[in-house]
Design an enzyme around this catalytic site. Structure first.
Site, PDB file in Angstrom:
ATOM      1  N   GLU A 192     -27.684   1.631  -6.545  1.00  0.00           N
ATOM      2  CA  GLU A 192     -26.854   1.092  -4.812  1.00  0.00           C
ATOM      3  C   GLU A 192     -25.251   1.742  -5.438  1.00  0.00           C
ATOM      4  O   GLU A 192     -24.362   2.516  -4.842  1.00  0.00           O
ATOM      5  CB  GLU A 192     -26.387  -0.344  -4.391  1.00  0.00           C
ATOM      6  CG  GLU A 192     -27.499  -0.603  -4.064  1.00  0.00           C
ATOM      7  CD  GLU A 192     -28.350  -2.116  -3.471  1.00  0.00           C
ATOM      8  OE1 GLU A 192     -27.000  -3.162  -4.062  1.00  0.00           O
ATOM      9  OE2 GLU A 192     -27.579  -2.484  -2.741  1.00  0.00           O
ATOM     10  N   GLU A 197     -34.828  -5.197  -6.089  1.00  0.00           N
ATOM     11  CA  GLU A 197     -34.756  -6.428  -5.643  1.00  0.00           C
ATOM     12  C   GLU A 197     -35.809  -7.207  -4.822  1.00  0.00           C
ATOM     13  O   GLU A 197     -35.918  -8.702  -5.118  1.00  0.00           O
ATOM     14  CB  GLU A 197     -33.558  -6.694  -4.564  1.00  0.00           C
ATOM     15  CG  GLU A 197     -32.361  -6.016  -4.817  1.00  0.00           C
ATOM     16  CD  GLU A 197     -31.981  -4.952  -4.905  1.00  0.00           C
ATOM     17  OE1 GLU A 197     -33.123  -3.560  -4.666  1.00  0.00           O
ATOM     18  OE2 GLU A 197     -31.083  -4.200  -5.017  1.00  0.00           O
TER      19      GLU A 197
HETATM   20  C1  3H9 Z   1     -29.538  -6.015  -7.541  1.00  0.00           C
HETATM   21  O1  3H9 Z   1     -28.813  -5.533  -8.310  1.00  0.00           O
HETATM   22  C2  3H9 Z   1     -28.831  -7.406  -6.258  1.00  0.00           C
HETATM   23  C3  3H9 Z   1     -28.286  -6.329  -4.907  1.00  0.00           C
HETATM   24  O2  3H9 Z   1     -28.970  -5.706  -4.266  1.00  0.00           O
HETATM   25  C4  3H9 Z   1     -27.320  -6.922  -4.236  1.00  0.00           C
HETATM   26  C5  3H9 Z   1     -26.225  -7.601  -4.494  1.00  0.00           C
HETATM   27  C6  3H9 Z   1     -25.398  -7.959  -4.141  1.00  0.00           C
HETATM   28  N1  3H9 Z   1     -28.834  -9.107 -14.420  1.00  0.00           N
HETATM   29  O3  3H9 Z   1     -36.367  -6.895 -19.214  1.00  0.00           O
HETATM   30  P1  3H9 Z   1     -35.432  -6.999 -19.900  1.00  0.00           P
HETATM   31  C7  3H9 Z   1     -31.912  -9.557 -18.937  1.00  0.00           C
HETATM   32  S1  3H9 Z   1     -30.408  -7.866  -7.973  1.00  0.00           S
HETATM   33  C8  3H9 Z   1     -28.539 -10.699 -15.720  1.00  0.00           C
HETATM   34  O4  3H9 Z   1     -36.697  -7.733 -21.498  1.00  0.00           O
HETATM   35  P2  3H9 Z   1     -36.293  -4.302 -21.106  1.00  0.00           P
HETATM   36  C9  3H9 Z   1     -33.015 -10.043 -19.565  1.00  0.00           C
HETATM   37  O5  3H9 Z   1     -33.007 -11.610 -18.612  1.00  0.00           O
HETATM   38  C10 3H9 Z   1     -30.962  -6.907  -9.606  1.00  0.00           C
HETATM   39  N2  3H9 Z   1     -29.405 -10.022 -16.620  1.00  0.00           N
HETATM   40  O6  3H9 Z   1     -34.843  -5.344 -20.994  1.00  0.00           O
HETATM   41  C11 3H9 Z   1     -32.859 -10.137 -20.942  1.00  0.00           C
HETATM   42  O7  3H9 Z   1     -32.063 -11.566 -21.202  1.00  0.00           O
HETATM   43  P3  3H9 Z   1     -32.866 -11.850 -22.671  1.00  0.00           P
HETATM   44  C12 3H9 Z   1     -31.870  -5.450  -9.461  1.00  0.00           C
HETATM   45  C13 3H9 Z   1     -30.365  -9.330 -16.774  1.00  0.00           C
HETATM   46  O8  3H9 Z   1     -36.009  -3.091 -21.872  1.00  0.00           O
HETATM   47  C14 3H9 Z   1     -32.254  -8.464 -20.961  1.00  0.00           C
HETATM   48  O9  3H9 Z   1     -31.155  -8.577 -19.797  1.00  0.00           O
HETATM   49  N3  3H9 Z   1     -32.413  -5.742 -11.190  1.00  0.00           N
HETATM   50  C15 3H9 Z   1     -30.629  -7.990 -16.345  1.00  0.00           C
HETATM   51  O10 3H9 Z   1     -37.793  -4.822 -20.541  1.00  0.00           O
HETATM   52  C16 3H9 Z   1     -32.972  -7.636 -21.222  1.00  0.00           C
HETATM   53  O11 3H9 Z   1     -33.877  -7.721 -20.446  1.00  0.00           O
HETATM   54  C17 3H9 Z   1     -33.164  -6.213 -10.809  1.00  0.00           C
HETATM   55  O12 3H9 Z   1     -34.211  -6.379 -10.378  1.00  0.00           O
HETATM   56  C18 3H9 Z   1     -29.875  -8.587 -14.786  1.00  0.00           C
HETATM   57  N4  3H9 Z   1     -30.206  -7.919 -13.572  1.00  0.00           N
HETATM   58  O13 3H9 Z   1     -35.843  -4.328 -19.246  1.00  0.00           O
HETATM   59  C19 3H9 Z   1     -33.949  -5.440 -12.488  1.00  0.00           C
HETATM   60  N5  3H9 Z   1     -31.754  -7.898 -15.857  1.00  0.00           N
HETATM   61  O14 3H9 Z   1     -32.579 -10.715 -23.686  1.00  0.00           O
HETATM   62  C20 3H9 Z   1     -34.003  -6.374 -13.618  1.00  0.00           C
HETATM   63  C21 3H9 Z   1     -32.078  -7.457 -17.272  1.00  0.00           C
HETATM   64  O15 3H9 Z   1     -32.148 -12.817 -22.525  1.00  0.00           O
HETATM   65  N6  3H9 Z   1     -34.094  -5.750 -15.175  1.00  0.00           N
HETATM   66  N7  3H9 Z   1     -31.453  -9.256 -18.013  1.00  0.00           N
HETATM   67  O16 3H9 Z   1     -34.459 -12.542 -22.202  1.00  0.00           O
HETATM   68  C22 3H9 Z   1     -35.183  -5.064 -15.186  1.00  0.00           C
HETATM   69  O17 3H9 Z   1     -36.536  -4.505 -14.452  1.00  0.00           O
HETATM   70  C23 3H9 Z   1     -35.703  -4.908 -16.808  1.00  0.00           C
HETATM   71  O18 3H9 Z   1     -34.649  -6.085 -17.396  1.00  0.00           O
HETATM   72  C24 3H9 Z   1     -34.960  -3.300 -16.900  1.00  0.00           C
HETATM   73  C25 3H9 Z   1     -35.207  -3.846 -18.608  1.00  0.00           C
HETATM   74  C26 3H9 Z   1     -35.743  -2.437 -16.764  1.00  0.00           C
HETATM   75  C27 3H9 Z   1     -33.435  -3.084 -16.918  1.00  0.00           C
END
Ligand code: 3H9
Length: 697
Positions: free
Chosen positions: A105, A125
C-alpha cells in the site's frame, strides 16, 4: 531524521530509506519518520524527485502486527499514505524482498515503482482475517483493474516481479543495482518534467463487469473460503472502489477494516501467525546447537504413508532411498511416486523438467545395507512394537554413526523403540499426517534421550520440507491423536443418545471443521479402531460398554467405511459422497437399547460442546504434563493436522474466545451427567480460579 527512517539528498533526488529489522514493518517510529521525511522532501526546493527504499532483507512487509489490538498512535498509516499521495514531486518506490500488505500500500502511494527481479508483492491481510486497510482496496483496482485486484486481495497471494510488471503493478524491473536504477528512474522523471502519477486520481475501469459480477464472486468465494468473514469484506471494499469516489471509498474501506480488526476471526488468525512462528522455538534448546547435515534420506515402507513421506524430501531436492521387504510392494510405492509427479505435471504445478528431476531422486531397495550412507532414516512400517524393534535393531547395525533414526509411529512409545538401539540419543519421532505430502503438520517427538542436535536438526528439516514442526513429548498419541480420543468417544456416545450421523457431521462442519467425525471414521476405516479395541480387551483393559458399541457392530456387518462401500454411511461405486443408510440407524437403535440408553433430541450446540470441549480438557492435561510446550503449539497441531477451522485459531484460542469459566462450567455439567471421563483438568480449574486464559500461559 529518525532511527528507522533516513533522509538524504543527492543531485536533486531525495533518498528516503527505512531500516526497521527484521521485516521493516510500519511500526510507529517508521510511520512518523516517513511522514517527516516526505514532508521535508516536498518542502525542499532543491528536491525534484524522491526515491523510497528499504535496508535489509526486504521492502516494508506490512503494518506492525504486534501493534494491532492496542490504541493506534498517530500518524496512522492511511494518513501517512495520503500525505505521500499529495506530494508534488514524483516518488519512486524501489521494491526488493517482499512488499506486502501495508508495504505494498505504501508502494502504491508512491507514484512509480521499480522492483528487483526476485521481489514479490502482495496484500496478504486476508490471511490475518483483515483487508488492506490503508487504501489497498481502493488503489490497487485503479492500477491493475478490478478483477486482478480482487484476485490478489481475496487470495492474499504473492505476485512475482515479472507478473507484477506484466499487469502494470510495477513500471520496471531493475537489471543490476536496484537503488541506483531507482535513482536513475527518479532523475529521468524529473528531467522529463513528469508529474506525480497518483492512483487516487485514476479512474477505476469497471466497464467490462456485468451487474451480477460481485454477487457471483461473493458466492464463489464463500464456497472456496467457507466460514471466513474477511474475504467477503475484501469484496465489499473493492466493490466500493467501483461505486464511490476515491476518498469515500477510503472511508468505506476504513469502516470494514475497523470492524474486522476487533473480530474474533482476525484475532484467531493473528494468533496463528505468531503461534506458527513460535512453534519453532524449542524451550531449553541453546540457539547455537549444531545442526546435522541432511543430504540424503532413507524411508522404510512404501505404502501410502511411506511414499508420501518420501515425496516431501524429493520435492525439497533431497535424494531418497525407499526400502520395502517385497519387490512387489516396492514397485507399487515407486509407481505411487511416479504417478504423483505425472499428476503435478498434468496440473501444471511442475514443469516436465522439474517433475522429472524430483522423480529421478528416488531409488528403491530391498536391502538395509543401502542405508549405510544416508543421513536420516524414517520408518513408516506397521504399528507393532515387535516390528519396530526389528527395524531399529537393523538400522542400528547398518547406519553410520551420527545418522538420525526416526519413527513415524502415531501411538507407540518412542523411548521403547529407541531402547533397542545402541544410540537412543539419535532416535526421534517424526510423525507425519496423512496425506503426508499435503498436510503441513509434523510432530517432532522428543524421546527421553533424544539429543539437542537431533531435535534441532529435525525442527530445521521440518521447515526445509515446507512443514510446521511442533515438538511433542512421549505419551500415547502425542499431542494430536491423544486429544482425538475424547472427540471420537463423544461422537460414538452422541449417536447412541439420539444424534444421527448426518446431524453430528453437519454440526461439526458448520462449526468449521473440514469434515465431521463420522465421515472421518468412514474415510480412515472402522476396522482400525475395531482392532485396537479388540487388543485392549484381550489385554484386559477396562473399556466402557458404550465405547465402539456402534462401530464394532458395523465392522462385524462388513461395513468397514469408504473402502468397503459402506460404513456409517453408504457410498455409490466410485463416489466419496456419504449417503445416510437406514440400516445404520437400526444398528444404532439396537445398540442403544441393549445398553439401556434412552434416546432423545440433542441440539447442535451440545454436539459441538461435547466434541470440542474434550479437546480443550485433554490439551490442558497435555500442557500440564509438558507434552506440549505451549497452548499455541496445540493450536498449530489442530489447525494444520486435523482441519480445525483457521478462523477459530485452534482449540485453545477457541476456548479463550468462549471464556474459560463457561467452558469449565459445561465440563462440570457433563461430569455430573457422565462421570469422571469429564473430570476437569487441574490446569483449567486453576486458570479459571486465577481469572486467566490459555493466552496468559
Ligand atoms: C497490514 O499491513 C495491514 C494494513 O493493510 C493496514 C494497516 C492500517 N509485523 O515470517 P518470518 C516478524 S497487515 C510484526 O519468520 P520470513 C515475525 O513474527 C500485515 N512482526 O520471516 C518474526 O518474528 P520472530 C500484512 C512481523 O523471512 C520475524 O518478523 N503483512 C511482521 O520467513 C521474521 O518473520 C503480512 O501479513 C509484521 N507485519 O518471512 C506479512 N512480519 O523472529 C507478514 C513478520 O520474533 N509477514 N514479523 O519470530 C510475512 O509474511 C513474513 O514474515 C515475511 C518474511 C514474508 C515478510
Amino acid at each position: 531524521m529518525s532511527e528507522t527512517v533516513k533522509y538524504e539528498t543527492q543531485d536533486g533526488i531525495a533518498l528516503i530509506s527505512v531500516n526497521n529489522p527484521p521485516v521493516n514493518s510500519l511500526s510507529h517510529p517508521v510511520r512518523s519518520g516517513l511522514a517527516e521525511a516526505f514532508s521535508a522532501a516536498d518542502r525542499d526546493t532543491e528536491v525534484e524527485a524522491i526515491v523510497l527504499r528499504c535496508e535489509g532483507r526486504t521492502f516494508i512487509a506490512g503494518a506492525d502486527i504486534t501493534e494491532f489490538g492496542k490504541p493506534m498512535k498517530a500518524p496512522s498509516l492511511p494518513d501517512v499514505l495520503s500525505l505521500m499521495d499529495s506530494v508534488g514531486k514524483p516518488i519512486v518506490a524501489a521494491l526488493h524482498g517482499t512488499a506486502l500488505g501495508g508495504g505494498l500500500e505504501t508502494a502504491l502511494s508512491c507514484h512509480y515503482r521499480i522492483a528487483a527481479p526476485a521481489a514479490r508483492v502482495g496484500l496478504p491481510e486476508v490471511r490475518l482475517g483483515l483487508l488492506p486497510g490503508a487504501g489497498g482496496t481502493q488503489r490497487l483496482p485503479r492500477v491493475i483493474g478490478v478483477e486482478k485486484a480482487l484476485d490478489m486481495i481475496v487470495s492474499g497471494r504473492q505476485v512475482k516481479a515479472a507478473e507484477a510488471l506484466e499487469i502494470g503493478l510495477v513500471d520496471r524491473i531493475a537489471v543490476t543495482d536496484l537503488t541506483e536504477e531507482a535513482i536513475a528512474f527518479a532523475r529521468e522523471l524529473a528531467d522529463s518534467g513528469a508529474a506525480p502519477r497518483r492512483c487516487s486520481e485514476q479512474a477505476v475501469d469497471s466497464g467490462a463487469l456485468d451487474a451480477g459480477f460481485f454477487d457471483r464472486y461473493r458466492q464463489a468465494t464463500a464456497k472456496r473460503q467457507r466460514g471466513f468473514e474477511a474475504p467477503q469484506a475484501c469484496i465489499d471494499a473493492v466493490e466500493s472502489a467501483t461505486r464511490l469516489p476515491f476518498t469515500e471509498g477510503l472511508e468505506a474501506e476504513r469502516e470494514l477494516f475497523v470492524k474486522l480488526i476487533s473480530s474474533p476471526q482476525s484475532k484467531a488468525q493473528r494468533h496463528l501467525f505468531f503461534a506458527d512462528r513460535e512453534a519453532s522455538n524449542v524451550a531449553g534448546l541453546p540457539k547455537e546447537t549444531p545442526i546435522r547435515e541432511i543430504g540424503s534420506v532413507g524411508v522404510i515402507g512404501a505404502g501410502t504413508m511411506g511414499a508420501g513421506i518420501a515425496i516431501n524430501f524429493l520435492n525439497a531436492g533431497i535424494p531418497v532411498t525407499l526400502l520395502e521387504v517385497q519387490q512387489e510392494a516396492l514397485d507399487r510405492g515407486l509407481a505411487t511416486i511416479r504417478n504423483y509427479y505425472q499428476d503435478r505435471r498434468k496440473k501444471g504445478r511442475l514443469t516436465a523438467e522439474q517433475a522429472d528431476a524430483c522423480a529421478a531422486l528416488v531409488t528403491g531397495t530391498l536391502d538395509y545395507a543401502d542405508f549405510a550412507g544416508v543421513d536420516l532414516v524414517i520408518e513408516a512400517v506397521f504399528e507393532s512394537m515387535e516390528i519396530k524393534h526389528q527395524v531399529f535393531k537393523r538400522l542400528d547395525e547398518v547406519c553410520r554413526p551420527g545418522a538420525i533414526l526416526a519413527t513415524n509411529t502415531s501411538t507407540l512409545n518412542v523411548d521403547e523403540i529407541a531402547a533397542v538401539t545402541g544410540r537412543p540419543e539419535d532416535v526421534v519421532g517424526l510423525h507425519f499426517f496423512s496425506p503426508a505430502q499435503v498436510m503441513r503438520l509434523l510432530e517432532v517427538v522428543r524421546g527421553a534421550k533424544t539429543c539437542d542436535e537431533v531435535l534441532a536438526t529435525s525442527m530445521k528439516l521440518a521447515g526445509r520440507i515446507g512443514k510446521v514442526g511442533v515438538v511433542a513429548g512421549v505419551c500415547d498419541g502425542f499431542i494430536g491423536n491423544r486429544m482425538l480420543k475424547g472427540y471420537g468417544r463423544e461422537a460414538g456416545t452422541l449417536l447412541l443418545e439420539g444424534a444421527s450421523p448426518v446431524q453430528i457431521d453437519k454440526a461439526v462442519h458448520q462449526f468449521g471443521m473440514a469434515m465431521g467425525p463420522i465421515a472421518m471414521s468412514d474415510l480412515a476405516g472402522l476396522d482400525v479402531g475395531y482392532r485396537i479395541r479388540q487388543q485392549r480387551r484381550e489385554r484386559g483393559d477396562n473399556i466402557p460398554a458404550s465405547e465402539g458399541a456402534v462401530a464394532d457392530r458395523l465392522v462385524e456387518l462388513g461395513r468397514l467405511g469408504q473402502k468397503s462401500g459402506k460404513g456409517y454411511y453408504r457410498y455409490d461405486a466410485g463416489s466419496r459422497a456419504p449417503i445416510p443408510d437406514p440400516e445404520v440407524d437400526d444398528v444404532i437403535r439396537e445398540a442403544a437399547a441393549e445398553l439401556g440408553i434412552e434416546r432423545s433430541q440433542i441440539t447442535d450446540d451440545e454436539i459441538v460442546q461435547r466434541l470440542i470441549y474434550p479437546l480443550v480438557n485433554e490439551a490442558a492435561l497435555i500442557l500440564e504434563e509438558g507434552i506440549a510446550q505451549r497452548p499455541g503449539d496445540i493450536d498449530v497441531v489442530w489447525v494444520n493436522g486435523y482441519g480445525f477451522p483457521v478462523y477459530r485459531g485452534g482449540p485453545m484460542c477457541y476456548a479463550d474466545e468462549i471464556g474459560l469459566p463457561a467452558v469449565l462450567d459445561k465440563i462440570r455439567e457433563f461430569q455430573s451427567r457422565y462421570g469422571d471421563i469429564w473430570k476437569p483438568a487441574p490446569l483449567l480449574e486453576r486458570l479459571v480460579a486465577e481469572n486467566k486464559s490459555f493466552a496468559d500461559l
